[in-house]
Design a protein around this motif. Structure first.
Motif, PDB file in Angstrom:
ATOM      1  N   UNK A  31     121.584  20.571  66.362  1.00 17.56           N
ATOM      2  CA  UNK A  31     120.576  20.840  65.343  1.00 17.56           C
ATOM      3  C   UNK A  31     120.508  19.692  64.339  1.00 17.56           C
ATOM      4  N   UNK A  32     120.992  18.507  64.768  1.00 21.55           N
ATOM      5  CA  UNK A  32     120.999  17.332  63.906  1.00 21.55           C
ATOM      6  C   UNK A  32     120.690  16.093  64.739  1.00 21.55           C
ATOM      7  N   UNK A  33     120.456  14.992  64.077  1.00 19.40           N
ATOM      8  CA  UNK A  33     120.248  13.701  64.729  1.00 19.40           C
ATOM      9  C   UNK A  33     121.510  12.856  64.566  1.00 19.40           C
ATOM     10  N   UNK A  34     121.910  12.241  65.674  1.00 21.53           N
ATOM     11  CA  UNK A  34     123.083  11.369  65.619  1.00 21.53           C
ATOM     12  C   UNK A  34     123.018  10.373  66.766  1.00 21.53           C
ATOM     13  N   UNK A  35     123.459   9.160  66.498  1.00 16.29           N
ATOM     14  CA  UNK A  35     123.471   8.123  67.527  1.00 16.29           C
ATOM     15  C   UNK A  35     124.528   8.451  68.584  1.00 16.29           C
ATOM     16  N   UNK A  62     134.302  20.999  68.093  1.00 20.82           N
ATOM     17  CA  UNK A  62     134.329  20.328  66.790  1.00 20.82           C
ATOM     18  C   UNK A  62     132.963  20.387  66.115  1.00 20.82           C
ATOM     19  N   UNK A  63     131.888  20.132  66.865  1.00 25.32           N
ATOM     20  CA  UNK A  63     130.538  20.198  66.300  1.00 25.32           C
ATOM     21  C   UNK A  63     130.165  21.625  65.934  1.00 25.32           C
ATOM     22  N   UNK A  64     130.586  22.578  66.767  1.00 30.09           N
ATOM     23  CA  UNK A  64     130.305  23.992  66.490  1.00 30.09           C
ATOM     24  C   UNK A  64     130.957  24.425  65.183  1.00 30.09           C
ATOM     25  N   UNK A  65     132.193  24.013  64.946  1.00 28.61           N
ATOM     26  CA  UNK A  65     132.895  24.384  63.721  1.00 28.61           C
ATOM     27  C   UNK A  65     132.185  23.859  62.486  1.00 28.61           C
ATOM     28  N   UNK A  66     131.475  22.736  62.636  1.00 27.62           N
ATOM     29  CA  UNK A  66     130.757  22.131  61.512  1.00 27.62           C
ATOM     30  C   UNK A  66     129.310  22.601  61.430  1.00 27.62           C
ATOM     31  N   UNK A 112     137.010  32.084  71.466  1.00 30.95           N
ATOM     32  CA  UNK A 112     137.603  31.849  70.152  1.00 30.95           C
ATOM     33  C   UNK A 112     136.648  31.134  69.194  1.00 30.95           C
ATOM     34  N   UNK A 113     135.821  30.215  69.724  1.00 27.56           N
ATOM     35  CA  UNK A 113     135.061  29.328  68.846  1.00 27.56           C
ATOM     36  C   UNK A 113     133.545  29.458  68.966  1.00 27.56           C
ATOM     37  N   UNK A 114     133.042  30.186  69.952  1.00 29.15           N
ATOM     38  CA  UNK A 114     131.588  30.274  70.124  1.00 29.15           C
ATOM     39  C   UNK A 114     131.176  31.690  70.518  1.00 29.15           C
ATOM     40  N   UNK A 115     131.773  32.669  69.883  1.00 29.98           N
ATOM     41  CA  UNK A 115     131.495  34.065  70.231  1.00 29.98           C
ATOM     42  C   UNK A 115     130.012  34.405  70.109  1.00 29.98           C
ATOM     43  N   UNK A 116     129.369  33.874  69.062  1.00 28.76           N
ATOM     44  CA  UNK A 116     127.973  34.210  68.823  1.00 28.76           C
ATOM     45  C   UNK A 116     127.020  33.538  69.806  1.00 28.76           C
ATOM     46  N   UNK A 117     127.539  32.619  70.626  1.00 24.37           N
ATOM     47  CA  UNK A 117     126.699  31.926  71.611  1.00 24.37           C
ATOM     48  C   UNK A 117     126.786  32.556  73.002  1.00 24.37           C
ATOM     49  N   UNK A 118     127.631  33.571  73.166  1.00 25.54           N
ATOM     50  CA  UNK A 118     127.857  34.155  74.492  1.00 25.54           C
ATOM     51  C   UNK A 118     127.176  35.520  74.569  1.00 25.54           C
TER      52      UNK A 118
END
Length: 211
Positions: A31-35, A62-66, A112-118
């Protein structure tokens, strides 16, 4: 590592297994722009909003946590796919269904880290647990067939976690059978250690008094 001090123990701990699984690729939707990111394991990106791309699992977490992305669960983690795998595991005797080598660790990290995505996360967790139970039952049944005449054991499509648990037992069992049927191959130091010293139970000798 966990197995360095105990050759017959589990080769890796659960944390070490997850560390190895973190290099597996998963798909994220930024959901962001990055090189692009240039890493030793490869180049990933560029990252553009709402455009899916693949990254290592550790980077996805790591990106999900942020709050920088959502993680798309792998296709094999759908309810339909897992239901098919479970039914096939139950119907195919000793044959193991092909699953990702780190399916246990990948699913645990995503839980553990992406429950809302499953989607249907509770059903997905239940199906994976059922699959693990059926596969472990097959492994136990297969190990019961090991005898002194067994020179090798073939178990196809095992996962990393299953191999990690079974390998030390198999290695120790086959080594023991081999030594029993080939005593000349046992090192001399081991043979000496297993012998009972003569006279060990006679107790200490008494000194005779002169007459």
């Amino acid at each position: 590592m966990a197995g360095n001090s105990d050759p017959h123990g589990s080769a890796f701990s659960a944390a070490e297994m997850e560390f190895l699984a973190e290099d597996e690729l998963v798909e994220i939707v930024p959901n962001m722009r990055m090189d692009p990111i240039n890493l030793i394991c490869g180049d990933f990106g560029p990252f553009r909003p709402q455009i899916a791309t693949q990254v290592p699992l550790w980077l996805a977490v790591a990106l999900k946590k942020r709050g920088k992305c959502t993680i798309r669960p792998p296709e094999w983690m759908s309810v339909d796919k897992l239901t098919q795998v479970l039914e096939a595991e139950r119907d195919t005797g000793r044959v193991f269904q092909p699953l990702p080598f780190h399916y246990v660790e990948i699913s645990r990290l995503l839980f553990d880290h992406a429950r809302d995505d499953i989607p249907d996360i509770y059903m997905v967790k239940s199906l994976i647990e059922d699959i693990k139970d059926v596969r472990f039952h097959k492994i136990g049944t297969g190990l019961e067939t090991i005898s002194g005449r067994t020179n090798a054991v073939k178990l196809s499509n095992l996962s990393a976690m299953e191999v990690n648990i079974v390998r030390p037992f198999l290695a120790g069992a086959l080594q023991t059978f081999y030594k029993l049927h080939n005593p000349e191959m046992v090192p001399e130091s081991e043979r000496r250690g297993s012998r009972r010293p003569q006279g060990a139970d006679r107790g200490a000798r008494r000194t005779l008094k002169p007459r």
